[in-house]
Design a protein around this motif. Structure first.
Motif, PDB file in Angstrom:
ATOM      1  N   TYR A   1      -6.363  -9.152  -7.238  1.00 35.09           N
ATOM      2  CA  TYR A   1      -4.718 -10.069  -7.359  1.00 35.09           C
ATOM      3  C   TYR A   1      -3.898  -9.312  -6.730  1.00 35.09           C
TER       4      TYR A   1
ATOM      5  N   GLN B   1      -3.122   0.869  -7.180  1.00 34.58           N
ATOM      6  CA  GLN B   1      -3.630   1.994  -6.336  1.00 34.58           C
ATOM      7  C   GLN B   1      -3.738   3.839  -7.143  1.00 34.58           C
TER       8      GLN B   1
ATOM      9  N   GLU C   1      -2.257 -12.069  -2.005  1.00 37.90           N
ATOM     10  CA  GLU C   1      -4.249 -12.498  -1.638  1.00 37.90           C
ATOM     11  C   GLU C   1      -3.735 -13.767  -2.289  1.00 37.90           C
TER      12      GLU C   1
ATOM     13  N   ARG D   1     -11.341  -1.195   9.121  1.00 39.48           N
ATOM     14  CA  ARG D   1      -9.947  -1.439   8.325  1.00 39.48           C
ATOM     15  C   ARG D   1      -9.542  -2.507   8.617  1.00 39.48           C
TER      16      ARG D   1
ATOM     17  N   GLY E   1      -6.683   9.651   4.973  1.00 41.18           N
ATOM     18  CA  GLY E   1      -5.893   9.491   3.319  1.00 41.18           C
ATOM     19  C   GLY E   1      -7.232   8.432   3.238  1.00 41.18           C
TER      20      GLY E   1
ATOM     21  N   TYR F   1      -3.387   1.280  11.262  1.00 44.77           N
ATOM     22  CA  TYR F   1      -3.417   2.794  11.430  1.00 44.77           C
ATOM     23  C   TYR F   1      -4.483   3.532  12.206  1.00 44.77           C
ATOM     24  N   TYR F   2      -5.369   3.179  11.707  1.00 44.53           N
ATOM     25  CA  TYR F   2      -6.326   4.377  11.886  1.00 44.53           C
ATOM     26  C   TYR F   2      -7.022   4.514  12.922  1.00 44.53           C
TER      27      TYR F   2
ATOM     28  N   ALA G   1     -15.036  -3.563  -2.278  1.00 41.70           N
ATOM     29  CA  ALA G   1     -14.416  -2.085  -1.935  1.00 41.70           C
ATOM     30  C   ALA G   1     -13.477  -1.751  -3.101  1.00 41.70           C
TER      31      ALA G   1
ATOM     32  N   ARG H   1       0.091  -7.653  -2.744  1.00 43.21           N
ATOM     33  CA  ARG H   1      -0.026  -8.271  -1.835  1.00 43.21           C
ATOM     34  C   ARG H   1      -0.101  -9.495  -2.294  1.00 43.21           C
TER      35      ARG H   1
ATOM     36  N   GLU I   1       1.333  -1.184   0.092  1.00 43.35           N
ATOM     37  CA  GLU I   1      -0.018   0.029   0.139  1.00 43.35           C
ATOM     38  C   GLU I   1       0.679   1.140  -0.340  1.00 43.35           C
TER      39      GLU I   1
ATOM     40  N   GLY J   1     -12.585   1.157  -3.302  1.00 41.92           N
ATOM     41  CA  GLY J   1     -12.027   2.370  -2.061  1.00 41.92           C
ATOM     42  C   GLY J   1     -12.216   2.519  -1.248  1.00 41.92           C
TER      43      GLY J   1
ATOM     44  N   THR K   1       0.838   4.003   1.998  1.00 41.23           N
ATOM     45  CA  THR K   1       0.221   5.439   2.993  1.00 41.23           C
ATOM     46  C   THR K   1       1.654   5.222   3.920  1.00 41.23           C
TER      47      THR K   1
ATOM     48  N   GLU L   1      -2.564  11.752  -0.019  1.00 44.31           N
ATOM     49  CA  GLU L   1      -2.735  11.822   2.086  1.00 44.31           C
ATOM     50  C   GLU L   1      -3.069  13.133   2.749  1.00 44.31           C
TER      51      GLU L   1
END
Ligand code: HAM
Length: 417
Positions: free
Chosen positions: A120, A125, A113, A257, A302, A261-262, A279, A111, A80, A281, A82, A129
């Motif tokens: 994917y 992305q 996954e 999420r 962000g 960090y949120y 999702a 990732r 990601e 986004g 951030t 921020e």
């Protein structure tokens, strides 16, 4: 023959029309909202992510492409943007002078996954921020930019914004205890993953999609009902500013999420059209991250848009067709070729898209290529016509043709530009 690595994709042809449309929409919006670009590395020290995103998250625990470099240092492909943006923000002291810094980036993330529709191992992305403000107005204005994008690419009616608050280090620990106490009573009914989450990351149990877990969490205590005074005010202000900015939303108190960090604000753009990859986004506030990664105490908020999912959705709801040349120049060996190349050159100087057959096969073959190219006009540069200063001009759409002067030919084409 080689095949691409599992979960990676080649993107080509018509699909890129959707990518361009989405990227152009973003370019327009970042200008409108006065956001500046930042380009950060694809590779970072693993700790940037493990510390930033959180050791107990799925991303860090099992999804990063991590390897030991030749000198033994652990590096990871960014999952990601951030954490890397914050690392760059601190390292380059972008907090000086102390004004709000509004940054955006776009590029591949990785990732590991399980690949499926909309999921994917390499995906793209677009992230933004805003660093340097604690205000709920900052969250709301950033969310306005976020939702404006989906509207701009024609997805406004196919996805909706969900918001939530995930509390802060002041109110979350007590809530967590309450939640664990509640969930522990039903431990045997939780799925295997949630049994582990219960002790490592209990909030994640709340957004588990397994039916038995959902049944348990239905009556669970929620963060939104257990906020401290400041978080409560922040959430009320957020709702007020979203309304003032004409942003529609639904509150989803179960949204958690996938990154640690949120704090306070969390939001997602969700759709029911892409199966499990719902999702399009998401984002939120992360007031502790700059400090956690070694910088001063600077609040931030962000989002990141999953471009592959956006493009998949766009393809479902709208048709974009490839740009065709307006003119195909058909030539024969000798003088005709030279004259044809001159025509081609002049058309391009006049800003008219034109093509020619480099291999100069026979008339029939060239007309076939002209047809396949989708060009509206074919300019056939025959020797005889050329000696009269003319060309044969064919309207490919209604299959009519006649001999006209060069001047007339340029005039008709220019009128159709
Ligand atoms: P995220 O929710 O992990 O947030 O990812 C944002 C978006 O990236 C998702 O909503 C989804 O559309 C897309 N995405 C994630 N994983 C995949 C995948 N495997 N394949 C395709 N698309 C995927 C973040 O990454 C945060 N950094 C967002 C943020 C920025 N929060 C604050 N600032």
């Amino acid at each position: 023959m080689f095949q691409k690595v599992k979960g990676f994709q080649d993107i080509y042809g018509n699909d890129l029309l959707y990518w361009s449309k989405a990227e152009n929409a973003l370019k327009k919006l970042v200008d409108l909202f006065a956001v500046e670009e930042i380009r950060i590395p694809i590779l970072e020290r693993t700790q940037v992510f493990s510390r930033g995103i959180g050791d107990a998250t799925d991303i860090v625990e099992k999804e990063m492409f991590t390897f030991a470099d030749r000198d033994g240092e652990y590096l990871s492909l960014r999952p990601e943007g951030t954490a890397g943006t914050v690392r760059a923000y601190i390292e380059n002291k972008l907090y000086e002078p102390p004004v709000l810094k509004k940054l955006y980036y776009m590029g591949p993330m990785f990732r590991r996954e399980n690949p499926q529709r909309g999921r994917y191992r390499q995906f793209s992305q677009f992230g933004t921020e805003y660093l340097g403000s604690k205000s709920a107005l900052c969250d709301a204005d950033l969310i306005k930019l976020f939702v404006s994008f989906y509207a701009e690419v024609g997805l406004g009616g196919f996805a909706h914004l969900e918001i939530n608050t995930v509390g802060c280090p002041k109110c979350r620990p007590a809530y967590k205890e309450k939640l664990v106490a509640y969930l522990s009573q039903y431990e045997d009914q939780l799925c295997a993953d949630c049994k582990k989450r219960l002790y490592k990351n209990p909030l994640r149990v709340l957004d588990c999609k397994v039916e038995t877990c959902k049944a348990v969490t239905k009556n669970a205590p929620l963060m939104i009902d257990n906020l401290c005074e400041e978080c409560d005010v922040h959430f009320s202000d957020l709702k007020k500013y979203l309304a003032l900015l004409d942003v529609e939303y639904a509150i989803n108190p179960y949204m958690v999420r996938g990154l640690d960090y949120y704090e306070r604000t969390a939001f997602e753009m969700v759709t029911d059209k892409l199966g499990a990859a719902s999702a399009l986004g998401g984002g939120g506030r992360y007031d502790g991250l700059v400090k956690l990664l070694g910088g001063p105490e600077i609040p931030a908020v962000g989002f990141a848009i999953g471009m592959d999912r956006v493009v998949a959705m766009m393809k479902m709801v709208q048709e974009l067709t490839d740009k065709k040349p307006l003119v195909y120049v058909v030539v024969f060996e000798g003088r005709s070729t030279d004259a044809g190349v001159e025509i081609l050159n002049k058309l391009r100087h006049l800003n008219i898209s034109a093509e020619i057959d480099y291999d100069i096969k026979g008339l029939k073959s060239q007309m076939k290529k002209a047809g396949r190219s989708g060009a509206k006009y074919a300019v056939i540069v025959g020797e005889d016509e050329l000696s009269r200063g003319n060309v044969t001009f064919r309207d490919m759409y209604n299959s009519s043709q006649n001999e006209i002067t060069m001047e007339e030919m340029y005039k008709i084409i220019q009128a159709d530009k």
